[in-house]
Scaffold this motif. Sequence first.
Motif, PDB file in Angstrom:
ATOM      1  N   ARG A 161     106.237 -24.407 -23.466  1.00  0.00           N
ATOM      2  CA  ARG A 161     105.048 -25.259 -23.339  1.00  0.00           C
ATOM      3  C   ARG A 161     104.542 -25.326 -21.901  1.00  0.00           C
ATOM      4  N   VAL A 162     105.385 -24.971 -20.940  1.00  0.00           N
ATOM      5  CA  VAL A 162     104.981 -24.977 -19.532  1.00  0.00           C
ATOM      6  C   VAL A 162     104.684 -23.561 -19.027  1.00  0.00           C
ATOM      7  N   GLY A 163     104.481 -22.628 -19.954  1.00  0.00           N
ATOM      8  CA  GLY A 163     104.200 -21.244 -19.566  1.00  0.00           C
ATOM      9  C   GLY A 163     105.427 -20.382 -19.741  1.00  0.00           C
ATOM     10  N   GLY A 164     105.762 -19.627 -18.704  1.00  0.00           N
ATOM     11  CA  GLY A 164     106.919 -18.750 -18.791  1.00  0.00           C
ATOM     12  C   GLY A 164     106.541 -17.343 -19.177  1.00  0.00           C
ATOM     13  N   ASN A 165     107.390 -16.724 -19.987  1.00  0.00           N
ATOM     14  CA  ASN A 165     107.222 -15.311 -20.343  1.00  0.00           C
ATOM     15  C   ASN A 165     106.192 -15.173 -21.471  1.00  0.00           C
ATOM     16  N   MET A 166     104.927 -15.405 -21.128  1.00  0.00           N
ATOM     17  CA  MET A 166     103.858 -15.406 -22.120  1.00  0.00           C
ATOM     18  C   MET A 166     103.357 -13.998 -22.432  1.00  0.00           C
ATOM     19  N   ASP A 167     103.447 -13.084 -21.481  1.00  0.00           N
ATOM     20  CA  ASP A 167     103.024 -11.693 -21.676  1.00  0.00           C
ATOM     21  C   ASP A 167     101.602 -11.593 -22.223  1.00  0.00           C
ATOM     22  N   ILE A 168     100.706 -12.377 -21.643  1.00  0.00           N
ATOM     23  CA  ILE A 168      99.284 -12.313 -21.998  1.00  0.00           C
ATOM     24  C   ILE A 168      98.600 -11.386 -21.006  1.00  0.00           C
ATOM     25  N   ARG A 169      98.102 -10.244 -21.494  1.00  0.00           N
ATOM     26  CA  ARG A 169      97.572  -9.249 -20.564  1.00  0.00           C
ATOM     27  C   ARG A 169      96.307  -9.715 -19.842  1.00  0.00           C
ATOM     28  N   ASP A 170      95.695 -10.790 -20.340  1.00  0.00           N
ATOM     29  CA  ASP A 170      94.475 -11.266 -19.704  1.00  0.00           C
ATOM     30  C   ASP A 170      94.727 -12.251 -18.568  1.00  0.00           C
ATOM     31  N   LEU A 171      95.991 -12.493 -18.213  1.00  0.00           N
ATOM     32  CA  LEU A 171      96.309 -13.260 -17.011  1.00  0.00           C
ATOM     33  C   LEU A 171      96.228 -12.313 -15.811  1.00  0.00           C
ATOM     34  N   ALA A 172      95.016 -11.804 -15.620  1.00  0.00           N
ATOM     35  CA  ALA A 172      94.731 -10.753 -14.651  1.00  0.00           C
ATOM     36  C   ALA A 172      93.848 -11.325 -13.537  1.00  0.00           C
ATOM     37  N   ALA A 173      93.395 -10.468 -12.637  1.00  0.00           N
ATOM     38  CA  ALA A 173      92.562 -10.912 -11.515  1.00  0.00           C
ATOM     39  C   ALA A 173      91.313 -11.617 -12.025  1.00  0.00           C
ATOM     40  N   GLY A 174      91.029 -12.770 -11.459  1.00  0.00           N
ATOM     41  CA  GLY A 174      89.857 -13.547 -11.832  1.00  0.00           C
ATOM     42  C   GLY A 174      90.122 -14.620 -12.852  1.00  0.00           C
ATOM     43  N   THR A 175      91.251 -14.552 -13.549  1.00  0.00           N
ATOM     44  CA  THR A 175      91.584 -15.557 -14.558  1.00  0.00           C
ATOM     45  C   THR A 175      92.070 -16.839 -13.893  1.00  0.00           C
ATOM     46  N   VAL A 176      91.728 -17.962 -14.491  1.00  0.00           N
ATOM     47  CA  VAL A 176      92.237 -19.265 -14.052  1.00  0.00           C
ATOM     48  C   VAL A 176      93.122 -19.821 -15.165  1.00  0.00           C
ATOM     49  N   LEU A 177      94.370 -20.098 -14.832  1.00  0.00           N
ATOM     50  CA  LEU A 177      95.362 -20.587 -15.782  1.00  0.00           C
ATOM     51  C   LEU A 177      95.649 -22.052 -15.504  1.00  0.00           C
ATOM     52  N   TYR A 178      95.786 -22.839 -16.571  1.00  0.00           N
ATOM     53  CA  TYR A 178      96.086 -24.261 -16.450  1.00  0.00           C
ATOM     54  C   TYR A 178      97.438 -24.529 -17.109  1.00  0.00           C
ATOM     55  N   LEU A 179      98.357 -25.121 -16.349  1.00  0.00           N
ATOM     56  CA  LEU A 179      99.717 -25.366 -16.814  1.00  0.00           C
ATOM     57  C   LEU A 179     100.040 -26.856 -16.775  1.00  0.00           C
ATOM     58  N   PRO A 180     100.688 -27.384 -17.823  1.00  0.00           N
ATOM     59  CA  PRO A 180     101.088 -28.800 -17.797  1.00  0.00           C
ATOM     60  C   PRO A 180     102.267 -29.017 -16.845  1.00  0.00           C
ATOM     61  N   VAL A 181     102.160 -30.037 -16.012  1.00  0.00           N
ATOM     62  CA  VAL A 181     103.220 -30.369 -15.062  1.00  0.00           C
ATOM     63  C   VAL A 181     104.173 -31.366 -15.705  1.00  0.00           C
ATOM     64  N   GLU A 182     105.485 -31.072 -15.635  1.00  0.00           N
ATOM     65  CA  GLU A 182     106.491 -31.963 -16.224  1.00  0.00           C
ATOM     66  C   GLU A 182     107.441 -32.569 -15.198  1.00  0.00           C
TER      67      GLU A 182
END
Length: 314
Positions: A161-182
């Motif tokens: 739920r906090v990310g990790g080994n997501m292997d999403i190929r679109d987490l590339a240059a220019g992408t903005v990712l939002y992660l929940p802080v625990e």
Amino acid sequence: MCLKCDFTIHAAQHHFGWDNSFTPVLRTEPGRSIAFECNDASAGQLTAASTTADVATLDFSLINPVTGPVFVEGAEPGDILKVSIHGFTPSGFGWTANIPGFGLLAEQFTDPALKLWTYDARTLDPALFSDIARVPLKPFAGTIGVALATPGLHSIVPPRRVGGNMDIRDLAAGTVLYLPVEVPGALFSIGDTHAAQGDGEVCGTAIESPMNLTLTLDLIKQTPLETPRFTTPGPVTRHLDGAGYEVTTGIGPDLMEGAKAAVSRMIDLLCAEHGLSATDAYMLCSVAGDLRISCIVDKPNWLMSFYFPRIVFD
């Protein structure tokens, strides 16, 4: 490494798994840009001199090292960590492997296999797989996340739920990712960099490739988020779309069995049409093909599709 970055974190500053007791390698205010050096997913166990025999002896306690963690001042549970990915500096070396017991079709592909890649790190021209196939490249980070509130060491392998080994190929240059802080400081880490991967990463590996990257970490205060989300800067498959696709399907009441059937049928098609071995076709599917849910509403049967880009054989 990055003239405009405020900090650089070297590849030696890495860890395995997620643990909120890990000591940060950097404390930084929000809004700072950071350069990360990232190891490949084998932590250097596989090199340009490796052979298939080395796949069978991989130490899985050293799989998927991530660089970090970074403590972001002011980050608190209930915040969002905003990760703006600026760019990648690839190494020009990579590998893809079939690891026994791992991958969507592990029951069918029980022998180890290894493909070593070289590619132009400057131009990112499509990388040669063989004399008839080459794969368009799109660098990204496969593992990117923050620490869990739950104490103890947690495996790096599954996404969380906090990310990790997501292997999403679109987490590339220019992408903005939002992660929940625990946890206080978030404890952000990143690694498992890839030169290319298909959606689904069906054999379990992509073009695993060490590389450097730059990003900025910001905070959005007290905005609860249950799981990661991200925004892309534009189209995400343009590098593959040019010549269309071959598509196979799997249909039935079980999505996993449908996924296996769709991929197996694509492997059969690639072998028949291009003379590839089944193992080569499987690895090629993992680095270039996309597994999709095409229909999940018409019970009792669901439909999975596997899209393979024809540009690979142009």
